[in-house]
Design a protein around this motif. Sequence first.
Motif, PDB file in Angstrom:
ATOM      1  N   ALA A  11       0.845  -1.194   0.000  1.00 26.42           N
ATOM      2  CA  ALA A  11       0.000   0.000   0.000  1.00 26.42           C
ATOM      3  C   ALA A  11       0.877   1.240   0.000  1.00 26.42           C
ATOM      4  CB  ALA A  11      -0.913   0.011   1.229  1.00 26.42           C
ATOM      5  N   ALA A  12       0.439   2.279  -0.678  1.00 28.79           N
ATOM      6  CA  ALA A  12       1.238   3.495  -0.775  1.00 28.79           C
ATOM      7  C   ALA A  12       0.990   4.438   0.397  1.00 28.79           C
ATOM      8  CB  ALA A  12       0.921   4.218  -2.087  1.00 28.79           C
ATOM      9  N   ASP A  13      -0.162   4.306   1.050  1.00 22.56           N
ATOM     10  CA  ASP A  13      -0.560   5.320   2.032  1.00 22.56           C
ATOM     11  C   ASP A  13      -0.693   4.815   3.464  1.00 22.56           C
ATOM     12  OD1 ASP A  13      -2.677   3.690   1.437  1.00 22.56           O
ATOM     13  OD2 ASP A  13      -4.168   5.304   1.342  1.00 22.56           O
ATOM     14  N   ARG A  14      -0.369   3.560   3.708  1.00 25.46           N
ATOM     15  CA  ARG A  14      -0.477   3.040   5.081  1.00 25.46           C
ATOM     16  C   ARG A  14       0.396   1.794   5.218  1.00 25.46           C
ATOM     17  NH1 ARG A  14      -6.687   0.671   5.056  1.00 25.46           N
ATOM     18  NH2 ARG A  14      -6.641  -0.246   2.968  1.00 25.46           N
ATOM     19  N   PRO A  15       0.732   1.413   6.451  1.00 21.75           N
ATOM     20  CA  PRO A  15       1.627   0.269   6.662  1.00 21.75           C
ATOM     21  C   PRO A  15       0.910  -1.063   6.459  1.00 21.75           C
ATOM     22  CG  PRO A  15       0.918   1.136   8.778  1.00 21.75           C
ATOM     23  CD  PRO A  15       0.356   2.065   7.725  1.00 21.75           C
ATOM     24  N   LEU A  16       0.757  -1.432   5.202  1.00 24.59           N
ATOM     25  CA  LEU A  16       0.013  -2.633   4.846  1.00 24.59           C
ATOM     26  C   LEU A  16       0.645  -3.260   3.613  1.00 24.59           C
ATOM     27  CD1 LEU A  16      -2.585  -4.311   5.481  1.00 24.59           C
ATOM     28  CD2 LEU A  16      -3.803  -2.790   3.901  1.00 24.59           C
ATOM     29  N   ARG A 262      14.432  -2.027   2.649  1.00 21.20           N
ATOM     30  CA  ARG A 262      13.012  -2.072   2.268  1.00 21.20           C
ATOM     31  C   ARG A 262      12.449  -0.661   2.122  1.00 21.20           C
ATOM     32  NH1 ARG A 262      10.105  -7.168   3.739  1.00 21.20           N
ATOM     33  NH2 ARG A 262       8.227  -5.934   4.073  1.00 21.20           N
ATOM     34  N   ARG A 263      12.771   0.193   3.086  1.00 20.66           N
ATOM     35  CA  ARG A 263      12.238   1.559   3.033  1.00 20.66           C
ATOM     36  C   ARG A 263      12.731   2.302   1.797  1.00 20.66           C
ATOM     37  NH1 ARG A 263      13.029   0.894   8.702  1.00 20.66           N
ATOM     38  NH2 ARG A 263      15.139   1.758   8.635  1.00 20.66           N
ATOM     39  N   LEU A 264      14.011   2.149   1.480  1.00 22.05           N
ATOM     40  CA  LEU A 264      14.567   2.839   0.316  1.00 22.05           C
ATOM     41  C   LEU A 264      14.024   2.270  -0.991  1.00 22.05           C
ATOM     42  CD1 LEU A 264      18.260   3.212   1.520  1.00 22.05           C
ATOM     43  CD2 LEU A 264      16.552   5.036   1.296  1.00 22.05           C
ATOM     44  N   LEU A 265      13.876   0.957  -1.049  1.00 21.85           N
ATOM     45  CA  LEU A 265      13.322   0.330  -2.252  1.00 21.85           C
ATOM     46  C   LEU A 265      11.885   0.778  -2.474  1.00 21.85           C
ATOM     47  CD1 LEU A 265      14.768  -3.255  -1.712  1.00 21.85           C
ATOM     48  CD2 LEU A 265      15.351  -1.735  -3.625  1.00 21.85           C
ATOM     49  N   ALA A 266      11.125   0.894  -1.392  1.00 23.43           N
ATOM     50  CA  ALA A 266       9.730   1.335  -1.502  1.00 23.43           C
ATOM     51  C   ALA A 266       9.646   2.765  -2.026  1.00 23.43           C
ATOM     52  CB  ALA A 266       9.038   1.229  -0.147  1.00 23.43           C
ATOM     53  N   GLN A 267      10.723   3.541  -1.817  1.00 18.54           N
ATOM     54  CA  GLN A 267      10.768   4.915  -2.333  1.00 18.54           C
ATOM     55  C   GLN A 267      11.210   4.970  -3.792  1.00 18.54           C
ATOM     56  OE1 GLN A 267      13.324   7.058   0.377  1.00 18.54           O
ATOM     57  NE2 GLN A 267      12.128   6.436   2.169  1.00 18.54           N
ATOM     58  N   GLY A 268      11.581   3.794  -4.341  1.00 16.08           N
ATOM     59  CA  GLY A 268      11.964   3.734  -5.743  1.00 16.08           C
ATOM     60  C   GLY A 268      13.446   3.750  -6.004  1.00 16.08           C
ATOM     61  N   CYS A 269      14.267   3.680  -4.959  1.00 15.71           N
ATOM     62  CA  CYS A 269      15.722   3.672  -5.146  1.00 15.71           C
ATOM     63  C   CYS A 269      16.160   2.369  -5.814  1.00 15.71           C
ATOM     64  CB  CYS A 269      16.431   3.830  -3.812  1.00 15.71           C
ATOM     65  SG  CYS A 269      16.093   5.388  -2.965  1.00 15.71           S
ATOM     66  N   SER A 270      17.237   2.422  -6.568  1.00 17.98           N
ATOM     67  CA  SER A 270      17.740   1.228  -7.243  1.00 17.98           C
ATOM     68  C   SER A 270      18.402   0.302  -6.237  1.00 17.98           C
ATOM     69  CB  SER A 270      18.752   1.605  -8.323  1.00 17.98           C
ATOM     70  OG  SER A 270      19.957   2.070  -7.728  1.00 17.98           O
ATOM     71  N   GLY A 305       3.271  -4.680  -6.639  1.00 14.77           N
ATOM     72  CA  GLY A 305       2.002  -4.140  -7.106  1.00 14.77           C
ATOM     73  C   GLY A 305       1.300  -3.368  -6.007  1.00 14.77           C
ATOM     74  N   PRO A 306       0.449  -2.424  -6.376  1.00 16.05           N
ATOM     75  CA  PRO A 306      -0.273  -1.633  -5.375  1.00 16.05           C
ATOM     76  C   PRO A 306      -1.427  -2.429  -4.779  1.00 16.05           C
ATOM     77  CG  PRO A 306      -0.971  -0.986  -7.571  1.00 16.05           C
ATOM     78  CD  PRO A 306       0.143  -1.976  -7.750  1.00 16.05           C
ATOM     79  N   LEU A 307      -1.580  -2.330  -3.456  1.00 14.38           N
ATOM     80  CA  LEU A 307      -2.756  -2.915  -2.826  1.00 14.38           C
ATOM     81  C   LEU A 307      -3.966  -2.087  -3.175  1.00 14.38           C
ATOM     82  CD1 LEU A 307      -1.539  -3.941   0.748  1.00 14.38           C
ATOM     83  CD2 LEU A 307      -2.121  -5.435  -1.150  1.00 14.38           C
ATOM     84  N   GLN A 308      -5.099  -2.745  -3.263  1.00 15.03           N
ATOM     85  CA  GLN A 308      -6.336  -2.035  -3.617  1.00 15.03           C
ATOM     86  C   GLN A 308      -6.865  -1.251  -2.428  1.00 15.03           C
ATOM     87  OE1 GLN A 308      -7.517  -2.145  -6.822  1.00 15.03           O
ATOM     88  NE2 GLN A 308      -5.585  -3.247  -7.182  1.00 15.03           N
TER      89      GLN A 308
END
Length: 308
Positions: A11-16, A262-270, A305-308
Amino acid sequence: MGGDWSRYWRAADRPLEAMHAHFERHVYHRHSHETYSFGMTEEGAQHFTCRGEARTSAAGMVMVFNPDDPHDGHAADEVGFTYRMVHIGPDLVAEVLGEAAGRRAGLPLFTEPVVDDAVLAGRLRRLHEALVGDADATPLRREELLDSVVVAVARQAGPRLVPLYGGGRGRDLPGRGTPRPSASGMAGPAEREMAGMAGGDGRRTARVVRELLHDLEAGAVSASDLAVATGRSRFAVYRSFREAYGMAPSDYQRQLRLRAARRLLAQGCSAADVAATTGFTDQSHLTRWFTRCYGVTPAAYREAGPLQ
């Protein structure tokens, strides 16, 4: 679909986050998560160790892990196992439980990591399916399922609720240095020490070491450094930390680096940049340990993928 496979959503907006996987050969290295982790085994069986005991989750069973609950895992036989997992941040769990109770609620502390409850397993499966793309699941339905699962799983903790603490690096969550009853219901030696019922030297030593590892997350630290910082021998430091947190200081340090990754990858870092930033030798070193602990590659996690 034969062989090992895994799918990941975030999820992009919450810890899920959510994972769906089948493993025949993959062996999880001992690790833990910052979140609560609720899973259900769809097919086959998984063997793992948690809280000092061997466990098995077979088809139709539910797995519940507290934040910072060290565990490993592998297939019980050559057929492998398929499972669904949902990772939910403590703040989101607290929010749901507070809404359900109509007041500020504590966080659940689970003492048994495997629950044989077909109804709960069904609820968890429906939540997972709704989160990862069930076309019939509206946003309202997904919220209802999430609330239902969190409340239902929390009941498995019974009255064992721990108070909420302020956020921050040293936040004490269920499973992070929290005493756990042994199978007999009485606290064992490590639990007595952590609860302050026995000598507190081990407890203080473990906490000092944890703080130092957080301070030097991506830096170099030796066993001698930890001994000097605590005023105890290298062997005493190792024993105290392992008893308190379920893993060696070196494993804990690597886990901190993986969480930062994990945090950096979630931000789009290589993956290459993340490896260099978080203290891994190179991208292949990061990939090897990331996959061992999380069952997906850094690239797959980054592109989750994004969670719904």
